[in-house]
Design a protein around this motif. Structure first.
Motif, PDB file in Angstrom:
ATOM      1  N   LYS A   1      33.965 -23.911   3.433  1.00  0.00           N
ATOM      2  CA  LYS A   1      35.355 -24.269   3.117  1.00  0.00           C
ATOM      3  C   LYS A   1      35.789 -23.757   1.751  1.00  0.00           C
ATOM      4  N   GLY A   2      34.885 -23.077   1.047  1.00  0.00           N
ATOM      5  CA  GLY A   2      35.226 -22.550  -0.263  1.00  0.00           C
ATOM      6  C   GLY A   2      35.281 -23.596  -1.357  1.00  0.00           C
ATOM      7  N   ILE A   3      34.563 -24.716  -1.165  1.00  0.00           N
ATOM      8  CA  ILE A   3      34.539 -25.791  -2.156  1.00  0.00           C
ATOM      9  C   ILE A   3      33.534 -25.460  -3.256  1.00  0.00           C
ATOM     10  N   ALA A   4      33.944 -25.599  -4.506  1.00  0.00           N
ATOM     11  CA  ALA A   4      33.022 -25.460  -5.630  1.00  0.00           C
ATOM     12  C   ALA A   4      32.353 -26.806  -5.876  1.00  0.00           C
ATOM     13  N   PHE A   5      31.014 -26.841  -5.855  1.00  0.00           N
ATOM     14  CA  PHE A   5      30.356 -28.137  -6.018  1.00  0.00           C
ATOM     15  C   PHE A   5      29.024 -28.010  -6.741  1.00  0.00           C
ATOM     16  N   LEU A   6      28.638 -29.113  -7.360  1.00  0.00           N
ATOM     17  CA  LEU A   6      27.329 -29.246  -7.992  1.00  0.00           C
ATOM     18  C   LEU A   6      26.549 -30.254  -7.174  1.00  0.00           C
TER      19      LEU A   6
ATOM     20  N   ASP B   1      18.659 -38.066  -6.610  1.00  0.00           N
ATOM     21  CA  ASP B   1      18.251 -38.992  -5.562  1.00  0.00           C
ATOM     22  C   ASP B   1      17.171 -38.421  -4.651  1.00  0.00           C
ATOM     23  N   ALA B   2      16.831 -37.152  -4.825  1.00  0.00           N
ATOM     24  CA  ALA B   2      15.781 -36.543  -4.007  1.00  0.00           C
ATOM     25  C   ALA B   2      14.411 -36.971  -4.534  1.00  0.00           C
ATOM     26  N   ASP B   3      13.390 -36.789  -3.714  1.00  0.00           N
ATOM     27  CA  ASP B   3      12.035 -37.133  -4.125  1.00  0.00           C
ATOM     28  C   ASP B   3      11.410 -35.992  -4.929  1.00  0.00           C
ATOM     29  N   GLY B   4      10.360 -36.329  -5.665  1.00  0.00           N
ATOM     30  CA  GLY B   4       9.599 -35.303  -6.360  1.00  0.00           C
ATOM     31  C   GLY B   4       9.667 -35.434  -7.872  1.00  0.00           C
ATOM     32  N   PRO B   5       8.752 -34.779  -8.577  1.00  0.00           N
ATOM     33  CA  PRO B   5       8.662 -34.889 -10.027  1.00  0.00           C
ATOM     34  C   PRO B   5       9.728 -34.095 -10.777  1.00  0.00           C
ATOM     35  N   MET B   6      10.408 -33.178 -10.081  1.00  0.00           N
ATOM     36  CA  MET B   6      11.451 -32.366 -10.704  1.00  0.00           C
ATOM     37  C   MET B   6      12.812 -32.739 -10.136  1.00  0.00           C
ATOM     38  N   VAL B   7      13.834 -32.658 -10.967  1.00  0.00           N
ATOM     39  CA  VAL B   7      15.216 -32.875 -10.540  1.00  0.00           C
ATOM     40  C   VAL B   7      15.916 -31.527 -10.538  1.00  0.00           C
ATOM     41  N   GLU B   8      16.451 -31.159  -9.377  1.00  0.00           N
ATOM     42  CA  GLU B   8      17.128 -29.866  -9.237  1.00  0.00           C
ATOM     43  C   GLU B   8      18.603 -30.084  -8.950  1.00  0.00           C
ATOM     44  N   ASP B   9      19.446 -29.497  -9.770  1.00  0.00           N
ATOM     45  CA  ASP B   9      20.888 -29.511  -9.565  1.00  0.00           C
ATOM     46  C   ASP B   9      21.330 -28.089  -9.250  1.00  0.00           C
ATOM     47  N   ARG B  10      22.132 -27.927  -8.211  1.00  0.00           N
ATOM     48  CA  ARG B  10      22.519 -26.584  -7.757  1.00  0.00           C
ATOM     49  C   ARG B  10      24.040 -26.430  -7.790  1.00  0.00           C
TER      50      ARG B  10
ATOM     51  N   ASP C   1      24.186 -18.830  -6.404  1.00  0.00           N
ATOM     52  CA  ASP C   1      23.958 -20.202  -6.849  1.00  0.00           C
ATOM     53  C   ASP C   1      23.284 -20.200  -8.214  1.00  0.00           C
ATOM     54  N   LYS C   2      23.608 -21.205  -9.018  1.00  0.00           N
ATOM     55  CA  LYS C   2      22.948 -21.436 -10.296  1.00  0.00           C
ATOM     56  C   LYS C   2      22.180 -22.742 -10.184  1.00  0.00           C
ATOM     57  N   VAL C   3      20.885 -22.709 -10.496  1.00  0.00           N
ATOM     58  CA  VAL C   3      20.030 -23.884 -10.332  1.00  0.00           C
ATOM     59  C   VAL C   3      19.460 -24.317 -11.674  1.00  0.00           C
TER      60      VAL C   3
ATOM     61  N   ARG D   1      37.429 -28.910 -23.645  1.00  0.00           N
ATOM     62  CA  ARG D   1      37.217 -28.253 -24.940  1.00  0.00           C
ATOM     63  C   ARG D   1      37.179 -26.731 -24.813  1.00  0.00           C
ATOM     64  N   GLY D   2      37.294 -26.233 -23.569  1.00  0.00           N
ATOM     65  CA  GLY D   2      37.362 -24.797 -23.359  1.00  0.00           C
ATOM     66  C   GLY D   2      36.062 -24.131 -22.968  1.00  0.00           C
ATOM     67  N   ALA D   3      35.021 -24.908 -22.687  1.00  0.00           N
ATOM     68  CA  ALA D   3      33.736 -24.324 -22.302  1.00  0.00           C
ATOM     69  C   ALA D   3      33.814 -23.755 -20.892  1.00  0.00           C
ATOM     70  N   PRO D   4      33.124 -22.642 -20.631  1.00  0.00           N
ATOM     71  CA  PRO D   4      33.001 -22.153 -19.250  1.00  0.00           C
ATOM     72  C   PRO D   4      32.255 -23.175 -18.402  1.00  0.00           C
ATOM     73  N   LEU D   5      32.419 -23.095 -17.082  1.00  0.00           N
ATOM     74  CA  LEU D   5      31.883 -24.123 -16.191  1.00  0.00           C
ATOM     75  C   LEU D   5      30.373 -24.280 -16.332  1.00  0.00           C
ATOM     76  N   GLU D   6      29.611 -23.199 -16.298  1.00  0.00           N
ATOM     77  CA  GLU D   6      28.148 -23.327 -16.384  1.00  0.00           C
ATOM     78  C   GLU D   6      27.726 -23.952 -17.704  1.00  0.00           C
ATOM     79  N   GLU D   7      28.368 -23.566 -18.785  1.00  0.00           N
ATOM     80  CA  GLU D   7      28.036 -24.142 -20.089  1.00  0.00           C
ATOM     81  C   GLU D   7      28.381 -25.624 -20.117  1.00  0.00           C
ATOM     82  N   ALA D   8      29.526 -25.984 -19.529  1.00  0.00           N
ATOM     83  CA  ALA D   8      29.929 -27.393 -19.480  1.00  0.00           C
ATOM     84  C   ALA D   8      28.905 -28.219 -18.719  1.00  0.00           C
TER      85      ALA D   8
END
Length: 252
Positions: free
Chosen positions: A155-160, A165-174, A182-184, A212-219
């Motif tokens: 649908k062309g939705i921008a999302f993080l 809430d996932a299992d495991g020792p690492m937390v991954e945000d995509r 994708d940026k992970v 404050r004007g930051a680009p999305l990835e930096e924000a």
């Protein structure tokens, strides 16, 4: 004269215990150097163990709060959280339809303690809000209810897609953006029960940095770091999912 703080309007519910909702939003925006305004959609009686009651404000009064802020103070970014019901969600979407500033939508459905804060009719309006938003920030169960990553991508939705809430020792945000790789982000999980308000805090932090004007990835990067520092600084209150330590974070 020093530069004035960027104006961030939060449209969300109140958390009587102070850990999430409007209270977490105001703390986050203030700590990150922004000026917080609010359009409260609902008030709750809750603590770290759960929600005891919810009173949703009328759509007209929610709209009046939005109009009052925008017509006088102005706004550089908007953060949307708990909406309460479908009528409120619709009036919020209508008010933001042509707003020329970043919008961060946290599609709140269930609290950390497991209380349901959005019914099916409200969730149906979320697609309109996701289309308007610069970024939508679903957690694992919210993403599933919204149809999954593939559905939002189509649908062309921008999302993080948040992985706390996932299992495991690492937390991954995509981060998924239309037409881009994708940026992970992946970091070691902070093991703590004091996670009340993490989603609210992250979305408000992203909105503030965008204001404050930051680009999305930096924000997003800066917002994630703020959340991690606040988790480490949790004061230890409550017998359930306790609040984070927003006030102890000292980050630009």
């Amino acid at each position: 004269m020093s530069k004035r703080p960027p104006r961030v309007l939060v449209i969300a519910g109140s958390d009587s215990s102070g850990g999430a909702g409007i209270q977490a939003d105001i703390k986050t925006i203030t700590m990150l150097g922004g000026y917080a305004m609010t359009a409260i959609t609902a008030v709750t009686a809750q603590n770290t163990r759960g929600v005891r009651g919810v009173e949703v404000l009328s759509p007209d009064f929610v709209a009046a709060q939005i109009d009052a802020c925008m017509e006088d103070i102005g706004v550089e970014a908007v953060k949307i959280g708990m909406l309460g019901n479908a009528d409120v969600a619709e009036v919020v979407a209508d008010r933001l339809e042509d707003l020329p500033c970043p919008i961060v939508f946290d599609p709140v459905m269930v609290t950390t303690s497991g209380s349901v804060l959005a019914d099916e009719a409200t969730i149906e309006v979320f697609e309109w809000l996701m289309e308007l938003a610069t970024l939508t920030t679903p957690n694992v169960p919210e993403l599933e209810v919204l149809g999954g990553a593939a559905a939002l991508t189509s649908k062309g939705i921008a999302f993080l897609a948040k992985g706390g809430d996932a299992d495991g020792p690492m937390v991954e945000d995509r981060l998924v953006l239309p037409g881009k790789p994708d940026k992970v982000w992946s970091e070691a999980r902070i093991v703590t029960r004091h996670t009340h308000g993490t989603g609210c805090t992250l979305a408000s932090a992203i909105a503030t940095h965008l204001a404050r004007g930051a680009p999305l990835e930096e924000a997003i990067e800066k917002a994630r770091q703020f959340v991690r520092e606040a988790l480490h600084a949790a004061p230890g209150y409550g017998g359930g999912a306790g609040p984070m330590g927003h006030q102890a974070v000292r980050l630009d």
